[in-house]
Design a protein around this motif. Structure first.
Motif, PDB file in Angstrom:
ATOM      1  N   ARG A  17       0.924  -1.218  -0.021  1.00  0.00           N
ATOM      2  CA  ARG A  17       0.225  -0.130   0.031  1.00  0.00           C
ATOM      3  C   ARG A  17       1.049   1.264   0.140  1.00  0.00           C
ATOM      4  O   ARG A  17       1.718   1.587   0.756  1.00  0.00           O
ATOM      5  CB  ARG A  17      -0.927   0.062   1.261  1.00  0.00           C
ATOM      6  CG  ARG A  17      -2.020   1.059   1.149  1.00  0.00           C
ATOM      7  CD  ARG A  17      -2.977   1.063   2.133  1.00  0.00           C
ATOM      8  NE  ARG A  17      -2.438   1.929   3.302  1.00  0.00           N
ATOM      9  CZ  ARG A  17      -3.273   2.249   4.511  1.00  0.00           C
ATOM     10  NH1 ARG A  17      -4.348   2.376   4.225  1.00  0.00           N
ATOM     11  NH2 ARG A  17      -2.561   2.946   5.525  1.00  0.00           N
ATOM     12  N   SER A  19       1.443   5.241  -0.025  1.00  0.00           N
ATOM     13  CA  SER A  19       0.745   6.257   0.680  1.00  0.00           C
ATOM     14  C   SER A  19       1.414   7.855   0.078  1.00  0.00           C
ATOM     15  O   SER A  19       2.404   7.800  -0.213  1.00  0.00           O
ATOM     16  CB  SER A  19       0.783   6.359   2.206  1.00  0.00           C
ATOM     17  OG  SER A  19       0.331   5.078   2.870  1.00  0.00           O
ATOM     18  N   SER A  51     -12.468  14.679  -8.201  1.00  0.00           N
ATOM     19  CA  SER A  51     -12.982  14.954  -6.943  1.00  0.00           C
ATOM     20  C   SER A  51     -14.537  15.303  -7.258  1.00  0.00           C
ATOM     21  O   SER A  51     -15.292  15.420  -6.594  1.00  0.00           O
ATOM     22  CB  SER A  51     -12.314  16.030  -6.501  1.00  0.00           C
ATOM     23  OG  SER A  51     -11.159  15.568  -5.667  1.00  0.00           O
ATOM     24  N   SER A  69      -7.522   5.392  -3.332  1.00  0.00           N
ATOM     25  CA  SER A  69      -8.521   5.888  -2.372  1.00  0.00           C
ATOM     26  C   SER A  69      -7.982   7.174  -1.734  1.00  0.00           C
ATOM     27  O   SER A  69      -6.640   7.391  -1.849  1.00  0.00           O
ATOM     28  CB  SER A  69      -8.883   5.017  -1.150  1.00  0.00           C
ATOM     29  OG  SER A  69      -7.771   4.634  -0.545  1.00  0.00           O
ATOM     30  N   ARG A  70      -8.761   7.747  -0.924  1.00  0.00           N
ATOM     31  CA  ARG A  70      -8.259   9.333  -0.579  1.00  0.00           C
ATOM     32  C   ARG A  70      -8.810   9.174   1.065  1.00  0.00           C
ATOM     33  O   ARG A  70      -9.908   8.655   1.237  1.00  0.00           O
ATOM     34  CB  ARG A  70      -8.816  10.238  -1.340  1.00  0.00           C
ATOM     35  CG  ARG A  70     -10.380  10.354  -1.241  1.00  0.00           C
ATOM     36  CD  ARG A  70     -10.772  11.333  -2.420  1.00  0.00           C
ATOM     37  NE  ARG A  70     -10.414  12.699  -2.009  1.00  0.00           N
ATOM     38  CZ  ARG A  70     -10.572  13.641  -2.859  1.00  0.00           C
ATOM     39  NH1 ARG A  70     -11.409  13.517  -4.095  1.00  0.00           N
ATOM     40  NH2 ARG A  70     -10.243  14.886  -2.365  1.00  0.00           N
ATOM     41  N   ASP A  71      -8.328  10.002   1.695  1.00  0.00           N
ATOM     42  CA  ASP A  71      -8.705  10.223   3.223  1.00  0.00           C
ATOM     43  C   ASP A  71      -8.399  11.770   3.525  1.00  0.00           C
ATOM     44  O   ASP A  71      -7.313  12.237   3.823  1.00  0.00           O
ATOM     45  CB  ASP A  71      -7.851   9.458   4.157  1.00  0.00           C
ATOM     46  CG  ASP A  71      -8.271   9.771   5.708  1.00  0.00           C
ATOM     47  OD1 ASP A  71      -9.044  10.645   5.935  1.00  0.00           O
ATOM     48  OD2 ASP A  71      -8.192   8.813   6.580  1.00  0.00           O
ATOM     49  N   ASN A  72      -9.406  12.522   3.148  1.00  0.00           N
ATOM     50  CA  ASN A  72      -9.303  13.989   3.089  1.00  0.00           C
ATOM     51  C   ASN A  72      -8.925  14.338   4.770  1.00  0.00           C
ATOM     52  O   ASN A  72      -8.046  15.374   4.581  1.00  0.00           O
ATOM     53  CB  ASN A  72     -10.636  14.546   2.837  1.00  0.00           C
ATOM     54  CG  ASN A  72     -11.005  14.713   1.429  1.00  0.00           C
ATOM     55  OD1 ASN A  72     -10.050  14.008   0.654  1.00  0.00           O
ATOM     56  ND2 ASN A  72     -12.282  14.798   0.971  1.00  0.00           N
ATOM     57  N   SER A  73      -9.335  13.834   5.641  1.00  0.00           N
ATOM     58  CA  SER A  73      -9.088  14.200   7.061  1.00  0.00           C
ATOM     59  C   SER A  73      -7.539  13.982   7.153  1.00  0.00           C
ATOM     60  O   SER A  73      -6.864  14.827   8.191  1.00  0.00           O
ATOM     61  CB  SER A  73      -9.704  13.346   7.929  1.00  0.00           C
ATOM     62  OG  SER A  73      -9.236  11.941   8.138  1.00  0.00           O
ATOM     63  N   GLN A  74      -6.977  13.328   6.545  1.00  0.00           N
ATOM     64  CA  GLN A  74      -5.132  12.875   6.549  1.00  0.00           C
ATOM     65  C   GLN A  74      -4.499  13.661   5.395  1.00  0.00           C
ATOM     66  O   GLN A  74      -3.199  13.578   5.461  1.00  0.00           O
ATOM     67  CB  GLN A  74      -5.064  11.505   6.658  1.00  0.00           C
ATOM     68  CG  GLN A  74      -5.664  10.612   7.972  1.00  0.00           C
ATOM     69  CD  GLN A  74      -5.172  11.355   9.219  1.00  0.00           C
ATOM     70  OE1 GLN A  74      -4.002  11.504   9.456  1.00  0.00           O
ATOM     71  NE2 GLN A  74      -5.949  11.310  10.095  1.00  0.00           N
ATOM     72  N   ASN A  75      -5.477  14.274   4.326  1.00  0.00           N
ATOM     73  CA  ASN A  75      -4.544  14.723   3.267  1.00  0.00           C
ATOM     74  C   ASN A  75      -3.652  13.671   2.763  1.00  0.00           C
ATOM     75  O   ASN A  75      -2.533  14.084   2.277  1.00  0.00           O
ATOM     76  CB  ASN A  75      -3.995  16.254   3.578  1.00  0.00           C
ATOM     77  CG  ASN A  75      -4.646  17.392   3.927  1.00  0.00           C
ATOM     78  OD1 ASN A  75      -5.752  17.526   3.153  1.00  0.00           O
ATOM     79  ND2 ASN A  75      -4.365  17.792   4.969  1.00  0.00           N
ATOM     80  N   THR A  76      -4.391  12.742   2.669  1.00  0.00           N
ATOM     81  CA  THR A  76      -3.530  11.348   2.169  1.00  0.00           C
ATOM     82  C   THR A  76      -4.103  10.584   0.989  1.00  0.00           C
ATOM     83  O   THR A  76      -5.403  10.511   0.851  1.00  0.00           O
ATOM     84  CB  THR A  76      -3.115  10.390   3.381  1.00  0.00           C
ATOM     85  OG1 THR A  76      -2.578  11.234   4.137  1.00  0.00           O
ATOM     86  CG2 THR A  76      -2.177   9.167   2.651  1.00  0.00           C
ATOM     87  N   TYR A  78      -4.209   7.021  -1.323  1.00  0.00           N
ATOM     88  CA  TYR A  78      -3.492   5.663  -1.313  1.00  0.00           C
ATOM     89  C   TYR A  78      -3.665   5.014  -2.402  1.00  0.00           C
ATOM     90  O   TYR A  78      -4.539   5.037  -3.221  1.00  0.00           O
ATOM     91  CB  TYR A  78      -4.135   4.782  -0.168  1.00  0.00           C
ATOM     92  CG  TYR A  78      -4.347   5.478   1.450  1.00  0.00           C
ATOM     93  CD1 TYR A  78      -5.249   6.087   1.869  1.00  0.00           C
ATOM     94  CD2 TYR A  78      -3.119   5.267   2.178  1.00  0.00           C
ATOM     95  CE1 TYR A  78      -5.164   6.702   3.086  1.00  0.00           C
ATOM     96  CE2 TYR A  78      -3.115   5.788   3.299  1.00  0.00           C
ATOM     97  CZ  TYR A  78      -4.097   6.390   3.837  1.00  0.00           C
ATOM     98  OH  TYR A  78      -4.106   7.161   5.128  1.00  0.00           O
TER      99      TYR A  78
END
Length: 114
Positions: A17, A19, A51, A69-76, A78
């Motif tokens: 994975r 990041s 987006s 995938s994305r995690d907006n809360s972590q600005n990351t 994957y």
């Protein structure tokens, strides 16, 4: 601005994975992408997510094996890579497009042995 990580040496069939952490908020990004550059080949688009509508696109060679995938809360962003093949070997780069700018990560090396 983008810091990619998660690459390494794995055997065929294994998973990795990747990041990509952004110093800017990615919820305002227009497109989030992963590219790869195999030895002796041009950089190619592996996966992207829009987006606007959340549509994901994949290169034919990775469909069914990779997932972005994305995690907006972590600005990351994957890239989950399963069932890896030797032909997946290369340097993987993340790319984020905002309305007025684009950023590339520094690249992370993925090596898949047979």
């Amino acid at each position: 601005q983008l810091q990619a990580s998660g690459g390494g040496l794995v055997e065929a069939g294994e998973s990795l994975r990747l990041s990509c952490v952004s110093s800017k908020m990615i919820f305002r990004a227009t497109v989030l992408s992963w590219y790869r550059e195999a030895p002796g080949k041009q950089r190619e688009l592996v996966a992207s997510i829009s987006s606007h509508d959340g549509v994901r696109n994949y290169a034919d060679s990775v469909k069914g094996r990779f997932a972005i995938s994305r995690d907006n809360s972590q600005n990351t962003v994957y890239l989950q890579m399963d069932s890896l093949k030797p032909e997946d070997t290369g340097v993987y780069y993340c790319k984020v497009d905002w309305w007025k700018s684009t950023a590339w990560g520094q690249g992370t090396l993925v090596t898949v042995s047979s």
